[in-house]
Design a protein around this motif. Structure first.
Motif, PDB file in Angstrom:
ATOM      1  N   LEU A 206      18.347  24.774   9.426  1.00  0.00           N
ATOM      2  CA  LEU A 206      19.395  25.483  10.141  1.00  0.00           C
ATOM      3  C   LEU A 206      20.427  26.044   9.160  1.00  0.00           C
ATOM      4  O   LEU A 206      20.586  25.534   8.038  1.00  0.00           O
ATOM      5  CB  LEU A 206      20.079  24.545  11.141  1.00  0.00           C
ATOM      6  CG  LEU A 206      19.164  23.845  12.151  1.00  0.00           C
ATOM      7  CD1 LEU A 206      19.978  22.903  13.040  1.00  0.00           C
ATOM      8  CD2 LEU A 206      18.411  24.862  12.992  1.00  0.00           C
ATOM      9  N   ASP A 207      21.119  27.097   9.572  1.00  0.00           N
ATOM     10  CA  ASP A 207      22.140  27.737   8.740  1.00  0.00           C
ATOM     11  C   ASP A 207      23.454  27.727   9.516  1.00  0.00           C
ATOM     12  O   ASP A 207      23.602  28.438  10.512  1.00  0.00           O
ATOM     13  CB  ASP A 207      21.710  29.162   8.398  1.00  0.00           C
ATOM     14  CG  ASP A 207      22.689  29.828   7.420  1.00  0.00           C
ATOM     15  OD1 ASP A 207      22.469  31.000   7.070  1.00  0.00           O
ATOM     16  OD2 ASP A 207      23.686  29.176   7.015  1.00  0.00           O
ATOM     17  N   ARG A 208      24.387  26.907   9.047  1.00  0.00           N
ATOM     18  CA  ARG A 208      25.656  26.787   9.769  1.00  0.00           C
ATOM     19  C   ARG A 208      26.425  28.100   9.791  1.00  0.00           C
ATOM     20  O   ARG A 208      27.124  28.421  10.756  1.00  0.00           O
ATOM     21  CB  ARG A 208      26.522  25.690   9.139  1.00  0.00           C
ATOM     22  CG  ARG A 208      27.780  25.352   9.954  1.00  0.00           C
ATOM     23  CD  ARG A 208      28.775  24.582   9.127  1.00  0.00           C
ATOM     24  NE  ARG A 208      29.269  25.393   8.027  1.00  0.00           N
ATOM     25  CZ  ARG A 208      30.242  26.298   8.150  1.00  0.00           C
ATOM     26  NH1 ARG A 208      30.812  26.514   9.301  1.00  0.00           N
ATOM     27  NH2 ARG A 208      30.646  26.989   7.100  1.00  0.00           N
ATOM     28  N   GLU A 209      26.277  28.879   8.679  1.00  0.00           N
ATOM     29  CA  GLU A 209      27.009  30.136   8.609  1.00  0.00           C
ATOM     30  C   GLU A 209      26.493  31.151   9.636  1.00  0.00           C
ATOM     31  O   GLU A 209      27.210  32.062  10.049  1.00  0.00           O
ATOM     32  CB  GLU A 209      26.928  30.727   7.199  1.00  0.00           C
ATOM     33  CG  GLU A 209      27.786  29.978   6.166  1.00  0.00           C
ATOM     34  CD  GLU A 209      27.210  28.615   5.789  1.00  0.00           C
ATOM     35  OE1 GLU A 209      25.994  28.427   5.971  1.00  0.00           O
ATOM     36  OE2 GLU A 209      27.978  27.742   5.356  1.00  0.00           O
ATOM     37  N   SER A 210      25.214  30.988  10.083  1.00  0.00           N
ATOM     38  CA  SER A 210      24.661  31.880  11.109  1.00  0.00           C
ATOM     39  C   SER A 210      25.012  31.384  12.513  1.00  0.00           C
ATOM     40  O   SER A 210      25.377  32.165  13.389  1.00  0.00           O
ATOM     41  CB  SER A 210      23.136  31.976  10.966  1.00  0.00           C
ATOM     42  OG  SER A 210      22.783  32.540   9.721  1.00  0.00           O
ATOM     43  N   GLN A 211      24.884  30.066  12.739  1.00  0.00           N
ATOM     44  CA  GLN A 211      25.231  29.482  14.037  1.00  0.00           C
ATOM     45  C   GLN A 211      25.599  28.017  13.823  1.00  0.00           C
ATOM     46  O   GLN A 211      24.807  27.249  13.275  1.00  0.00           O
ATOM     47  CB  GLN A 211      24.065  29.603  15.027  1.00  0.00           C
ATOM     48  CG  GLN A 211      24.430  29.140  16.439  1.00  0.00           C
ATOM     49  CD  GLN A 211      23.387  29.519  17.475  1.00  0.00           C
ATOM     50  OE1 GLN A 211      22.541  30.375  17.213  1.00  0.00           O
ATOM     51  NE2 GLN A 211      23.460  28.928  18.635  1.00  0.00           N
ATOM     52  N   ALA A 212      26.802  27.668  14.248  1.00  0.00           N
ATOM     53  CA  ALA A 212      27.319  26.329  13.966  1.00  0.00           C
ATOM     54  C   ALA A 212      27.065  25.335  15.096  1.00  0.00           C
ATOM     55  O   ALA A 212      27.280  24.142  14.920  1.00  0.00           O
ATOM     56  CB  ALA A 212      28.820  26.400  13.684  1.00  0.00           C
ATOM     57  N   GLU A 213      26.584  25.782  16.263  1.00  0.00           N
ATOM     58  CA  GLU A 213      26.431  24.863  17.394  1.00  0.00           C
ATOM     59  C   GLU A 213      25.321  25.362  18.313  1.00  0.00           C
ATOM     60  O   GLU A 213      25.150  26.574  18.499  1.00  0.00           O
ATOM     61  CB  GLU A 213      27.743  24.779  18.172  1.00  0.00           C
ATOM     62  CG  GLU A 213      27.737  23.782  19.319  1.00  0.00           C
ATOM     63  CD  GLU A 213      29.073  23.713  20.030  1.00  0.00           C
ATOM     64  OE1 GLU A 213      29.216  24.414  21.062  1.00  0.00           O
ATOM     65  OE2 GLU A 213      29.961  22.996  19.552  1.00  0.00           O
ATOM     66  N   TYR A 214      24.560  24.413  18.877  1.00  0.00           N
ATOM     67  CA  TYR A 214      23.481  24.752  19.801  1.00  0.00           C
ATOM     68  C   TYR A 214      23.647  23.934  21.070  1.00  0.00           C
ATOM     69  O   TYR A 214      23.870  22.718  21.016  1.00  0.00           O
ATOM     70  CB  TYR A 214      22.102  24.468  19.183  1.00  0.00           C
ATOM     71  CG  TYR A 214      21.760  25.343  18.004  1.00  0.00           C
ATOM     72  CD1 TYR A 214      22.138  24.973  16.709  1.00  0.00           C
ATOM     73  CD2 TYR A 214      21.067  26.536  18.184  1.00  0.00           C
ATOM     74  CE1 TYR A 214      21.817  25.775  15.623  1.00  0.00           C
ATOM     75  CE2 TYR A 214      20.752  27.350  17.097  1.00  0.00           C
ATOM     76  CZ  TYR A 214      21.134  26.971  15.819  1.00  0.00           C
ATOM     77  OH  TYR A 214      20.824  27.754  14.756  1.00  0.00           O
ATOM     78  N   ASN A 215      23.535  24.586  22.203  1.00  0.00           N
ATOM     79  CA  ASN A 215      23.517  23.903  23.504  1.00  0.00           C
ATOM     80  C   ASN A 215      22.077  23.851  24.005  1.00  0.00           C
ATOM     81  O   ASN A 215      21.447  24.881  24.244  1.00  0.00           O
ATOM     82  CB  ASN A 215      24.404  24.642  24.505  1.00  0.00           C
ATOM     83  CG  ASN A 215      25.876  24.566  24.135  1.00  0.00           C
ATOM     84  OD1 ASN A 215      26.373  23.493  23.815  1.00  0.00           O
ATOM     85  ND2 ASN A 215      26.565  25.692  24.161  1.00  0.00           N
ATOM     86  N   ILE A 216      21.567  22.641  24.132  1.00  0.00           N
ATOM     87  CA  ILE A 216      20.152  22.433  24.461  1.00  0.00           C
ATOM     88  C   ILE A 216      20.053  21.798  25.839  1.00  0.00           C
ATOM     89  O   ILE A 216      20.779  20.853  26.162  1.00  0.00           O
ATOM     90  CB  ILE A 216      19.465  21.533  23.416  1.00  0.00           C
ATOM     91  CG1 ILE A 216      19.637  22.124  22.011  1.00  0.00           C
ATOM     92  CG2 ILE A 216      17.991  21.334  23.745  1.00  0.00           C
ATOM     93  CD1 ILE A 216      19.158  21.219  20.909  1.00  0.00           C
ATOM     94  N   THR A 217      19.158  22.309  26.659  1.00  0.00           N
ATOM     95  CA  THR A 217      18.869  21.732  27.981  1.00  0.00           C
ATOM     96  C   THR A 217      17.421  21.247  27.992  1.00  0.00           C
ATOM     97  O   THR A 217      16.488  22.033  27.826  1.00  0.00           O
ATOM     98  CB  THR A 217      19.078  22.769  29.097  1.00  0.00           C
ATOM     99  OG1 THR A 217      20.436  23.203  29.087  1.00  0.00           O
ATOM    100  CG2 THR A 217      18.755  22.157  30.459  1.00  0.00           C
ATOM    101  N   ILE A 218      17.253  19.937  28.160  1.00  0.00           N
ATOM    102  CA  ILE A 218      15.914  19.351  28.285  1.00  0.00           C
ATOM    103  C   ILE A 218      15.571  19.304  29.773  1.00  0.00           C
ATOM    104  O   ILE A 218      16.292  18.706  30.565  1.00  0.00           O
ATOM    105  CB  ILE A 218      15.852  17.941  27.678  1.00  0.00           C
ATOM    106  CG1 ILE A 218      16.271  17.973  26.205  1.00  0.00           C
ATOM    107  CG2 ILE A 218      14.446  17.349  27.822  1.00  0.00           C
ATOM    108  CD1 ILE A 218      16.399  16.595  25.580  1.00  0.00           C
ATOM    109  N   THR A 219      14.469  19.945  30.148  1.00  0.00           N
ATOM    110  CA  THR A 219      14.037  19.997  31.544  1.00  0.00           C
ATOM    111  C   THR A 219      12.753  19.194  31.711  1.00  0.00           C
ATOM    112  O   THR A 219      11.775  19.417  30.995  1.00  0.00           O
ATOM    113  CB  THR A 219      13.801  21.447  31.998  1.00  0.00           C
ATOM    114  OG1 THR A 219      15.011  22.192  31.814  1.00  0.00           O
ATOM    115  CG2 THR A 219      13.403  21.495  33.471  1.00  0.00           C
ATOM    116  N   VAL A 220      12.776  18.221  32.630  1.00  0.00           N
ATOM    117  CA  VAL A 220      11.585  17.419  32.943  1.00  0.00           C
ATOM    118  C   VAL A 220      11.162  17.765  34.368  1.00  0.00           C
ATOM    119  O   VAL A 220      11.932  17.588  35.313  1.00  0.00           O
ATOM    120  CB  VAL A 220      11.870  15.905  32.827  1.00  0.00           C
ATOM    121  CG1 VAL A 220      10.570  15.113  32.989  1.00  0.00           C
ATOM    122  CG2 VAL A 220      12.532  15.579  31.505  1.00  0.00           C
TER     123      VAL A 220
END
Length: 475
Positions: free
Chosen positions: A408-422
């Motif tokens: 990952l590259d913090r300078e490109s994107q510092a945070e990710y919101n992930i949704t796990i769907t079951v």
């Protein structure tokens, strides 16, 4: 776990190899321990570290802990000794009911690096329940002309224990007319039948009061009693006979209350009151309670909601008794049909909220999924958004790891919101979603850069000191 992953590339490679080792170990045999129910809390079960070939010091350094389905704590691990201890007293009847063997499954989870070990604890039964009749008294109306050798069904006693500790024998108080025969059901339970040894004479004795005793096979045995009251009545020479000795009926678990389950029917060749059949449920066990029967029509209807996940089969004993006291019996075998009424459940075991940039494949989260439904209703698929640099990897049975797909590259994107769907595969499909946020931590991977490769400054001679002559900048 985040600190271990961030130290050096070499340690991150060790984590990756550990994940591969986990996939290999998923097929290994589970370790089984056995312990009697009601053992005191804190009792020693086993030295888990020794049995798994682990050093005791590894347990603390690798973040060892016990994982249970639904996060119910049954056992505790002493990481300083490797000993596995009971967290509290365990009641086999509460945890497993009539299921035998009673096995509690758990996993040892090592977080750094990630590694699983499957184990289970079998609770053995102790004789801590006495047989109990649901009715304090049974009433039998027996015609005086019934021939010796005739058999009359009696209600069974209920014992929450299993195996040899459940009901093994029935006896009746001494008398000159009857004895009790103990029979075996197809499911292994014992039931009593009253057999007539000597002909009755109503004019000589119009009623008898006996005591029926149920004995279990424990040491010492426990017992329960009920009164059997017998009324001797005048001639009735035909007992009711059911059209079927066994009725097999499937019932969806979401059937509404008062819905018709089945209609049973018995015929009696006698006339008048001796030919009128009254239907009753032989309530030998509490699991027959969701049903009620119309004593005139023989219609069995649902009076309580069914739950496939709690009880899948019911065996209901039906008695048809005519006005003279003769009775016949049939069995209604009811199979509860599963419907997709449970959404999948997700249990998060390990979660790393921050991941260093420029790292190779990194474990972000470890979680398990479950669905108590059966068949396709209980089969599940897991997914995340497609536009994220993360992957879901199945590891051990219903366990998954969420890992980075690439550095990952913090300078490109510092945070990710992930949704796990079951999502399950039933109809209709039910799903559960779990949201998590992963931040990318910074590493020093960018050198300063000047805005120009060269600067030209002009200064007149004979200027005073500290004169501002220009500026340079770098980012």
């Amino acid at each position: 776990m985040e600190t271990a992953l961030a130290k050096t590339p070499q340690k991150r490679q060790v984590i990756f190899l550990a994940i591969l080792l986990l996939l290999w170990e998923a097929g290994s045999d589970a370790i089984r321990y056995s312990m009697p129910e009601e053992t005191e809390s804190g009792s020693f079960v086993a030295n888990l570290a020794k049995d798994l070939g682990l050093r005791v010091e590894e347990l603390a350094t690798r973040g060892a802990r016990i994982h249970y389905k639904g996060n119910k704590q049954v056992l505790q691990l002493d990481v300083e000794t490797g000993n596995l201890l009971l967290y509290g007293k365990l009641d086999r009847e509460v945890l497993c009911g009539a299921t035998d063997p009673c096995i509690l499954y758990f996993q040892l989870l090592l977080e750094n690096p990630v590694q699983f070990f499957q184990a289970d604890l079998q609770l053995t039964d102790i004789n801590d329940h006495s047989p109990q009749f649901l009715d304090k008294e049974m009433l039998l109306k027996i015609p005086e002309n019934v021939q010796p050798g005739t058999i009359f069904p009696l209600k069974i006693a209920q014992d929450l224990d299993i195996g040899i500790n459940t009901v093994q024998n029935y006896t009746i108080s001494p008398n000159s007319h009857f004895h009790v025969v103990t029979r075996n059901r197809g499911d292994g339970r014992k039931y009593p039948e009253l057999m007539l040894d000597k002909a009755l004479d109503r004019e000589e004795q119009s009623e008898l009061s006996l005591t029926l005793t149920a004995l279990d096979g424990g040491t010492p045995p426990r017992s329960g009693t009920t009164a059997v009251h017998i009324e001797v009545v005048d001639i009735n020479d035909n007992a009711p006979q059911f059209l079927q000795s066994l009725y097999e009926v499937p019932v969806p678990e979401n059937s509404p209350l008062n819905s018709l389950v089945v209609v049973v029917s018995a015929q009696d060749l006698d006339a008048g009151t001796n030919g009128n059949v009254v239907y009753t449920l032989f309530q030998g066990n509490e699991v027959t309670q969701p049903f009620v029967i119309d004593e005139i029509t023989g219609e069995i209807r649902l009076k309580k909601a069914l739950d496939f996940e709690a009880t899948r089969y019911y065996n209901v004993e039906i008695a048809g008794t005519d006005g003279g006291g003769l009775s016949g019996k049939c069995t209604v075998a009811i199979e509860v049909v599963d419907v997709n009424d449970n959404a999948p459940e997700l249990t998060m075991s390990t979660l790393t909220s921050s991941t260093p940039e420029n790292s190779p494949e990194t474990v972000v989260a470890v979680f398990s999924v479950s669905d108590p439904d059966s068949g396709d209703n209980g089969r599940m698929v897991c997914s995340i958004q497609k536009d994220l640099p993360f992957l879901l990897k199945p590891t051990f049975k219903n366990f998954y790891t969420l890992v980075t797909e690439r550095p990952l590259d913090r300078e490109s994107q510092a945070e990710y919101n992930i949704t796990i769907t079951v999502t399950d595969l039933g109809t209709p499909r039910l799903k559960t979603q779990h949201h998590l946020t992963v931040t990318v931590s910074d590493v020093n991977d960018n050198a300063p850069a000047f805005s120009q490769s060269a600067y030209t400054l002009r200064v007149r001679e004979n200027n005073s000191p500290a004169l501002h002559i220009g500026s340079v900048s770098a980012t």
